[in-house]
Design an enzyme around this catalytic site. Structure first.
Site, PDB file in Angstrom:
ATOM      1  N   ARG A  35       0.814  -1.220   0.000  1.00  0.00           N
ATOM      2  CA  ARG A  35       0.000   0.000   0.000  1.00  0.00           C
ATOM      3  C   ARG A  35       0.847   1.271   0.000  1.00  0.00           C
ATOM      4  O   ARG A  35       0.453   2.266  -0.592  1.00  0.00           O
ATOM      5  CB  ARG A  35      -0.956  -0.007   1.186  1.00  0.00           C
ATOM      6  N   LYS A 198     -15.167 -15.562   6.157  1.00  0.00           N
ATOM      7  CA  LYS A 198     -16.604 -15.598   6.444  1.00  0.00           C
ATOM      8  C   LYS A 198     -17.475 -15.398   5.218  1.00  0.00           C
ATOM      9  O   LYS A 198     -17.265 -14.473   4.443  1.00  0.00           O
ATOM     10  CB  LYS A 198     -16.946 -14.509   7.452  1.00  0.00           C
ATOM     11  N   GLY A 351      -7.068  -7.436   0.713  1.00  0.00           N
ATOM     12  CA  GLY A 351      -5.804  -7.286   1.408  1.00  0.00           C
ATOM     13  C   GLY A 351      -5.104  -8.609   1.608  1.00  0.00           C
ATOM     14  O   GLY A 351      -3.897  -8.742   1.336  1.00  0.00           O
ATOM     15  N   GLY A 375     -12.467  -4.571   0.636  1.00  0.00           N
ATOM     16  CA  GLY A 375     -13.893  -4.245   0.757  1.00  0.00           C
ATOM     17  C   GLY A 375     -14.340  -3.286  -0.335  1.00  0.00           C
ATOM     18  O   GLY A 375     -15.404  -3.468  -0.929  1.00  0.00           O
TER      19      GLY A 375
HETATM   20  P1  ADP Z   1      -9.595 -10.857   2.189  1.00  0.00           P
HETATM   21  O1  ADP Z   1      -8.895  -9.891   3.139  1.00  0.00           O
HETATM   22  O2  ADP Z   1      -8.696 -11.305   1.079  1.00  0.00           O
HETATM   23  O3  ADP Z   1     -10.905 -10.321   1.707  1.00  0.00           O
HETATM   24  P2  ADP Z   1     -10.713 -12.318   4.452  1.00  0.00           P
HETATM   25  O4  ADP Z   1     -10.261 -11.243   5.357  1.00  0.00           O
HETATM   26  O5  ADP Z   1     -12.168 -12.527   4.262  1.00  0.00           O
HETATM   27  O6  ADP Z   1      -9.967 -12.180   3.018  1.00  0.00           O
HETATM   28  O7  ADP Z   1     -10.166 -13.714   4.996  1.00  0.00           O
HETATM   29  C1  ADP Z   1      -8.806 -13.985   5.123  1.00  0.00           C
HETATM   30  C2  ADP Z   1      -8.560 -14.976   6.216  1.00  0.00           C
HETATM   31  O8  ADP Z   1      -9.337 -16.141   6.046  1.00  0.00           O
HETATM   32  C3  ADP Z   1      -7.129 -15.417   6.254  1.00  0.00           C
HETATM   33  O9  ADP Z   1      -6.500 -14.916   7.425  1.00  0.00           O
HETATM   34  C4  ADP Z   1      -7.223 -16.953   6.280  1.00  0.00           C
HETATM   35  O10 ADP Z   1      -6.354 -17.553   7.221  1.00  0.00           O
HETATM   36  C5  ADP Z   1      -8.656 -17.199   6.676  1.00  0.00           C
HETATM   37  N1  ADP Z   1      -9.150 -18.504   6.229  1.00  0.00           N
HETATM   38  C6  ADP Z   1      -9.133 -18.991   4.979  1.00  0.00           C
HETATM   39  N2  ADP Z   1      -9.608 -20.261   4.961  1.00  0.00           N
HETATM   40  C7  ADP Z   1      -9.918 -20.597   6.226  1.00  0.00           C
HETATM   41  C8  ADP Z   1     -10.426 -21.775   6.857  1.00  0.00           C
HETATM   42  N3  ADP Z   1     -10.708 -22.868   6.157  1.00  0.00           N
HETATM   43  N4  ADP Z   1     -10.607 -21.740   8.195  1.00  0.00           N
HETATM   44  C9  ADP Z   1     -10.306 -20.625   8.898  1.00  0.00           C
HETATM   45  N5  ADP Z   1      -9.839 -19.481   8.363  1.00  0.00           N
HETATM   46  C10 ADP Z   1      -9.627 -19.468   7.048  1.00  0.00           C
END
Ligand code: ADP
Ligand code: MG
Length: 396
Positions: A35, A198, A351, A375
């Protein structure tokens, strides 16, 4: 949208909103400076034009109080190294004015974390405006370059630009070009890959993307709520049971529209959430009751990679597993490598996905666009109006 070309820059004091929200480790060192690097082009353009640059930015979620660990001081230091010029840092808002009047053309100063002031993120517009007025007191113009925050209603994002002439910075301009083009019509086949922790965060985007895409590939922690919706057992895997009904509705809708929604067919499961956990690979109908799914399995990786290779446009948001632990990084690595090798147009938003590409050492130059906004990029793709962009269309 006005751009830098529409502002009078020489000798002007510019309030420049950047997104410098970088990850720090336990020792307070910056672990990924994507960033900060992304902010350089606008800062350099403003310096070359002879502006005096005052950067507003936040770090983490201090919730309106001073949290020393969330000081932007280390960011000022890294910015200084990257710009190859000293960057001032004002640690106390009471001194900001004195620091700013001392600036000369081309100088750069970073102010302390905007979120140390509760008015920055206040729900009360009067509070936000009051804080914005303290900045408008010295700012000749406002430049919006923090793409990662344009979906937020905050004093430094949506209030300050109502008080002084404003324009989009080069990064915001580029991000908007990429996502507007995708929103208006991506080349087909259009594939979106969604992961992350999530499903709740991404249900909105899933629904609004359904009429627009050809393939939707699901991975990460959100997969398990889908498995529940299909009546499968998920053991101790992460899930949101309250969303099972919505997910079922969505799967029915997907069936009717003919979109190819792909869910993982196998997983890497573990007995604990730990780097040295005992792991095994199981099919999706065979997740043991005492195990948790932490990555997509090899058959899934192969299927997803094949779809990616045949797509003209690929957008990816959210890791496929817990990539921070090596044992569960294989699925995320496979998707990143398949995208890097794909002939189609590739965009990474989010991110964590962008960080994964770096941490897993995939050549970032192999992607057409790596967005600084997670987001914000998803809300853009949903077709939502982003307040930090709408305000730039306003009258000032
Ligand atoms: P982004 O920032 O790319 O939008 P998120 O913040 O929604 O993604 O999610 C990222 C997190 O999800 C990571 O820290 C990763 O460890 C976690 N994650 C991915 N798969 C799983 C899983 N099966 N169980 C628990 N956490 C998970
Ligand atoms: Mg995240």
């Amino acid at each position: 949208m006005r751009t830098l070309r529409d502002l009078v820059l020489p000798g002007s004091t510019i309030a420049l909103r950047c997104d410098l929200n970088v990850p720090l480790n336990a020792e307070g060192h910056i672990t990924d400076d994507l960033r900060i690097v992304a902010a350089l082009s606008t800062i350099n353009a403003l310096r070359e034009a002879g502006s005096r640059i005052v950067i507003l930015a936040h770090l983490g979620r201090p919730k309106g109080v001073i949290v020393p660990e969330l000081s932007l001081a280390p960011v000022a230091e890294r910015l200084s190294q990257l710009l190859k010029t000293p960057v001032g840092f004002s640690s106390d808002p009471a001194n900001d004015h004195a620091v700013i009047v001392g600036l000369k053309d081309g100088d750069v100063v970073l102010l302390e974390n905007t979120r140390f002031d509760p008015r920055e993120t206040s729900k009360d517009p009067q509070q936000r405006l009051e804080l914005a007025r303290t900045w408008a007191a010295w700012a000749d113009a406002y430049v919006s370059d923090g793409f990662g925050v344009v979906h937020r209603e905050q004093a430094s994002v949506t209030d300050l630009p109502t008080l002084v002439p404003n324009a989009a910075g080069l990064l915001v301009e580029r991000e908007c070009d990429v996502f507007s083009a995708l929103l208006e019509g991506a080349d087909r086949p259009y594939t979106v890959i969604l992961g992350g922790s999530k499903v709740g965060d991404k249900l909105g985007v899933i629904e609004s993307l359904l009429p627009k895409v050809d393939n939707l590939l699901i991975g990460g922690g959100m997969s398990y709520t889908f498995l529940l919706a299909m009546g499968l057992e998920i053991g101790d895997s992460i899930s949101q049971p309250d969303l099972v009904k919505s997910v079922q509705g969505f799967l029915t809708q997907a069936g009717e529209t003919g979109v190819n929604v792909m869910l993982p067919v196998d997983f890497v499961v573990a007995d604990r959430f730990a780097p040295d956990a005992h792991t095994q690979i199981v099919d999706r109908d065979g997740i043991p009751a005492d195990q948790m799914g932490l990555d997509i399995g090899p058959k899934t990786r192969e299927r997803y990679s094949a779809v990616i290779a045949q797509s003209a446009t690929i957008v990816w948001n959210g890791p496929m597993g817990v990539f921070e632990m090596e044992a569960f990084s294989g699925g995320t690595l496979a998707v990143a490598q398949a995208m890097a090798a794909a002939p189609g147009y590739t965009v990474i938003g989010g991110g964590d996905s962008a960080a994964a590409v770096r941490i897993l050492d995939v050549d970032h130059l192999k992607f057409d666009h790596i967005s600084t906004g997670g987001g914000a990029s998803l809300e853009f793709l949903e077709g939502k109006k982003l307040p930090g962009l709408t305000v730039l269309e306003g009258s000032k």
